[in-house]
Design an enzyme around this catalytic site. Sequence first.
Site, PDB file in Angstrom:
ATOM      1  N   LYS A  79       0.862  -1.176   0.000  1.00  0.00           N
ATOM      2  CA  LYS A  79       0.000   0.000   0.000  1.00  0.00           C
ATOM      3  C   LYS A  79       0.899   1.227   0.000  1.00  0.00           C
ATOM      4  CE  LYS A  79      -4.529   0.813   0.487  1.00  0.00           C
ATOM      5  NZ  LYS A  79      -5.665   0.043  -0.010  1.00  0.00           N
ATOM      6  N   GLY A 179     -26.992   0.975   2.984  1.00  0.00           N
ATOM      7  CA  GLY A 179     -26.257   1.764   2.003  1.00  0.00           C
ATOM      8  C   GLY A 179     -26.451   1.199   0.616  1.00  0.00           C
ATOM      9  N   VAL A 180     -27.081   1.987  -0.263  1.00  0.00           N
ATOM     10  CA  VAL A 180     -27.308   1.494  -1.627  1.00  0.00           C
ATOM     11  C   VAL A 180     -26.522   2.378  -2.599  1.00  0.00           C
ATOM     12  CG1 VAL A 180     -29.042   0.537  -3.184  1.00  0.00           C
ATOM     13  CG2 VAL A 180     -29.685   1.062  -0.839  1.00  0.00           C
ATOM     14  N   GLY A 181     -25.182   2.307  -2.498  1.00  0.00           N
ATOM     15  CA  GLY A 181     -24.308   3.092  -3.364  1.00  0.00           C
ATOM     16  C   GLY A 181     -23.859   2.293  -4.576  1.00  0.00           C
ATOM     17  N   VAL A 183     -21.744  -0.183  -5.131  1.00  0.00           N
ATOM     18  CA  VAL A 183     -21.724  -1.647  -5.069  1.00  0.00           C
ATOM     19  C   VAL A 183     -23.135  -2.183  -4.829  1.00  0.00           C
ATOM     20  CG1 VAL A 183     -20.886  -3.651  -3.781  1.00  0.00           C
ATOM     21  CG2 VAL A 183     -19.341  -1.735  -4.235  1.00  0.00           C
ATOM     22  N   ALA A 184     -23.805  -1.641  -3.810  1.00  0.00           N
ATOM     23  CA  ALA A 184     -25.073  -2.246  -3.385  1.00  0.00           C
ATOM     24  C   ALA A 184     -26.191  -2.064  -4.410  1.00  0.00           C
ATOM     25  CB  ALA A 184     -25.491  -1.707  -2.030  1.00  0.00           C
ATOM     26  N   TYR A 185     -26.093  -1.054  -5.247  1.00  0.00           N
ATOM     27  CA  TYR A 185     -27.115  -0.919  -6.294  1.00  0.00           C
ATOM     28  C   TYR A 185     -27.088  -2.169  -7.179  1.00  0.00           C
ATOM     29  CZ  TYR A 185     -29.418   0.392 -10.588  1.00  0.00           C
ATOM     30  OH  TYR A 185     -30.241   0.373 -11.684  1.00  0.00           O
TER      31      TYR A 185
HETATM   32  P1  NAD Z   1     -20.551   4.339  -2.170  1.00  0.00           P
HETATM   33  O1  NAD Z   1     -20.044   5.559  -1.489  1.00  0.00           O
HETATM   34  O2  NAD Z   1     -20.905   4.379  -3.617  1.00  0.00           O
HETATM   35  O3  NAD Z   1     -21.839   3.780  -1.398  1.00  0.00           O
HETATM   36  C1  NAD Z   1     -22.025   3.852  -0.036  1.00  0.00           C
HETATM   37  C2  NAD Z   1     -23.492   4.181   0.204  1.00  0.00           C
HETATM   38  O4  NAD Z   1     -23.724   4.137   1.612  1.00  0.00           O
HETATM   39  C3  NAD Z   1     -23.885   5.575  -0.265  1.00  0.00           C
HETATM   40  O5  NAD Z   1     -25.109   5.508  -0.990  1.00  0.00           O
HETATM   41  C4  NAD Z   1     -24.031   6.371   1.038  1.00  0.00           C
HETATM   42  O6  NAD Z   1     -24.999   7.392   0.937  1.00  0.00           O
HETATM   43  C5  NAD Z   1     -24.466   5.271   1.985  1.00  0.00           C
HETATM   44  N1  NAD Z   1     -24.215   5.539   3.407  1.00  0.00           N
HETATM   45  C6  NAD Z   1     -23.168   6.176   3.964  1.00  0.00           C
HETATM   46  N2  NAD Z   1     -23.292   6.193   5.307  1.00  0.00           N
HETATM   47  C7  NAD Z   1     -24.410   5.511   5.589  1.00  0.00           C
HETATM   48  C8  NAD Z   1     -25.094   5.188   6.795  1.00  0.00           C
HETATM   49  N3  NAD Z   1     -24.636   5.586   7.983  1.00  0.00           N
HETATM   50  N4  NAD Z   1     -26.243   4.478   6.718  1.00  0.00           N
HETATM   51  C9  NAD Z   1     -26.750   4.111   5.522  1.00  0.00           C
HETATM   52  N5  NAD Z   1     -26.163   4.415   4.346  1.00  0.00           N
HETATM   53  C10 NAD Z   1     -25.015   5.108   4.387  1.00  0.00           C
HETATM   54  O7  NAD Z   1     -19.458   3.211  -1.869  1.00  0.00           O
HETATM   55  P2  NAD Z   1     -19.293   1.802  -2.592  1.00  0.00           P
HETATM   56  O8  NAD Z   1     -18.216   1.924  -3.607  1.00  0.00           O
HETATM   57  O9  NAD Z   1     -20.609   1.249  -2.946  1.00  0.00           O
HETATM   58  O10 NAD Z   1     -18.663   0.954  -1.400  1.00  0.00           O
HETATM   59  C11 NAD Z   1     -19.471   0.513  -0.316  1.00  0.00           C
HETATM   60  C12 NAD Z   1     -18.585  -0.186   0.708  1.00  0.00           C
HETATM   61  O11 NAD Z   1     -17.930  -1.295   0.085  1.00  0.00           O
HETATM   62  C13 NAD Z   1     -17.456   0.689   1.277  1.00  0.00           C
HETATM   63  O12 NAD Z   1     -17.228   0.296   2.618  1.00  0.00           O
HETATM   64  C14 NAD Z   1     -16.256   0.312   0.434  1.00  0.00           C
HETATM   65  O13 NAD Z   1     -15.047   0.521   1.118  1.00  0.00           O
HETATM   66  C15 NAD Z   1     -16.507  -1.164   0.219  1.00  0.00           C
HETATM   67  N6  NAD Z   1     -15.869  -1.702  -0.996  1.00  0.00           N
HETATM   68  C16 NAD Z   1     -16.160  -1.176  -2.216  1.00  0.00           C
HETATM   69  C17 NAD Z   1     -15.564  -1.719  -3.347  1.00  0.00           C
HETATM   70  C18 NAD Z   1     -15.885  -1.201  -4.732  1.00  0.00           C
HETATM   71  O14 NAD Z   1     -15.576  -1.889  -5.715  1.00  0.00           O
HETATM   72  N7  NAD Z   1     -16.507  -0.041  -4.856  1.00  0.00           N
HETATM   73  C19 NAD Z   1     -14.636  -2.778  -3.224  1.00  0.00           C
HETATM   74  C20 NAD Z   1     -14.372  -3.300  -1.951  1.00  0.00           C
HETATM   75  C21 NAD Z   1     -14.997  -2.732  -0.840  1.00  0.00           C
END
Ligand code: NAD
Length: 347
Positions: A79, A179-181, A183-185
């Site tokens: 890292k 959290g529906v960002g 990844v979760a979408y």
């Molecule tokens: P993102 O920021 O797109 O989505 C996160 C979502 O969570 C957002 O919609 C945000 O509004 C919501 N949120 C934040 N705080 C919250 C709370 N207290 N309660 C409810 N919702 C809340 O991020 P992402 O890229 O979807 O990543 C989500 C998680 O997965 C993170 O922890 C990230 O480190 C992990 N992750 C992501 C990836 C990737 O490929 N993007 C890979 C490995 C791990």
Amino acid sequence: MYFERVEQYGVEQLVFCRDHKSGLKAIIAIHDTTLGPALGGTRMYPYASEESAVDDVIRLARGMTYKSSAAGLNLGGGKAVIIGDPMTDKSAELFHAFGRFIETLNGTYITAEDVGTTVADMDFIRQRTKFVTGISPEFGSGGNPSPFTALGVFHAIRAASLEAFGSAELLGKTIAVQGVGSVAYHLCRYLSEAGAKLIVTDVVQANAERAVMEFGAKMVDVDHIYGVECDIFAPCAMGGIINDDSLPLLKAKVVAGAANNQLKEEKHGDQLAAQGILYAPDYVVNSGGLINVADEWFGYNRERVLSRVEGIYNQLQRIFELSKEQQMPSFRAADRLAEMRIAKHRA
Ligand code: NAD
């Protein structure tokens, strides 16, 4: 004093990078290269002290060793951190200088994006070294990793479901998604296609509403997600959410989601097991994104990525087996499996 920490965490190399002209102050930690070159992103953050930057980079590099090993990748863990404010301190010169430092390591360390850095920054680094992934698609990247992460989480949930309920079938299962960002979408789409019933929440209401509209999810308040009646809880927002406050509320039989560092402390992983809740270790569940970005290094092949991401299902089965065999919580079994793979290569 840094030697002590290097020894404590088993770091192979800690590299301090300073370029006066561009203002670059960076630290690269190469934790373990037994399985291959150390891959791990560059984080840019205005650390309050050099010490805290060293601590962070070492901890994160070690995490990458475990994540790559558990994902079955022939890569080690590393890292980098750049000490600075990503809003104000970025320049092409800064990333060029950083790229030159990476180049001097001759491929022992390969960088990628992380918190505070972007694809555009990686493209600048690429102008000075080939040891970088997560670059723009026109230079050969696999694009946005989130859909791959989501697919991996989906397979992880199926594996956890098989372990906890005797069937990987998700039809009719109730899954609470925090959290529906990005990844979760995608995850909600896979889950809904598999016939699961979704309960969602998000601090950004529009994100949760989209899941209601598109996948027929039920929406609850942010604070209510822990206590909803469900089979599976999928944390997909921030870390530390399995803690003293949330544990007594959980009604799910499984915790499996994308968020990093879900356990606030190790004791919370022990507690989950004591409560009879199956925990799918986060760094295995969410390794789809890493698998995708790592593949760029070997010459990107989408089919290979999809097959490796699907492999997260088998990997979790192994972890659950080891957990039962050794009577240890699953998060410890994941570490053990990662360590065993490295030890085997070292022998
Ligand atoms: P993102 O920021 O797109 O989505 C996160 C979502 O969570 C957002 O919609 C945000 O509004 C919501 N949120 C934040 N705080 C919250 C709370 N207290 N309660 C409810 N919702 C809340 O991020 P992402 O890229 O979807 O990543 C989500 C998680 O997965 C993170 O922890 C990230 O480190 C992990 N992750 C992501 C990836 C990737 O490929 N993007 C890979 C490995 C791990």
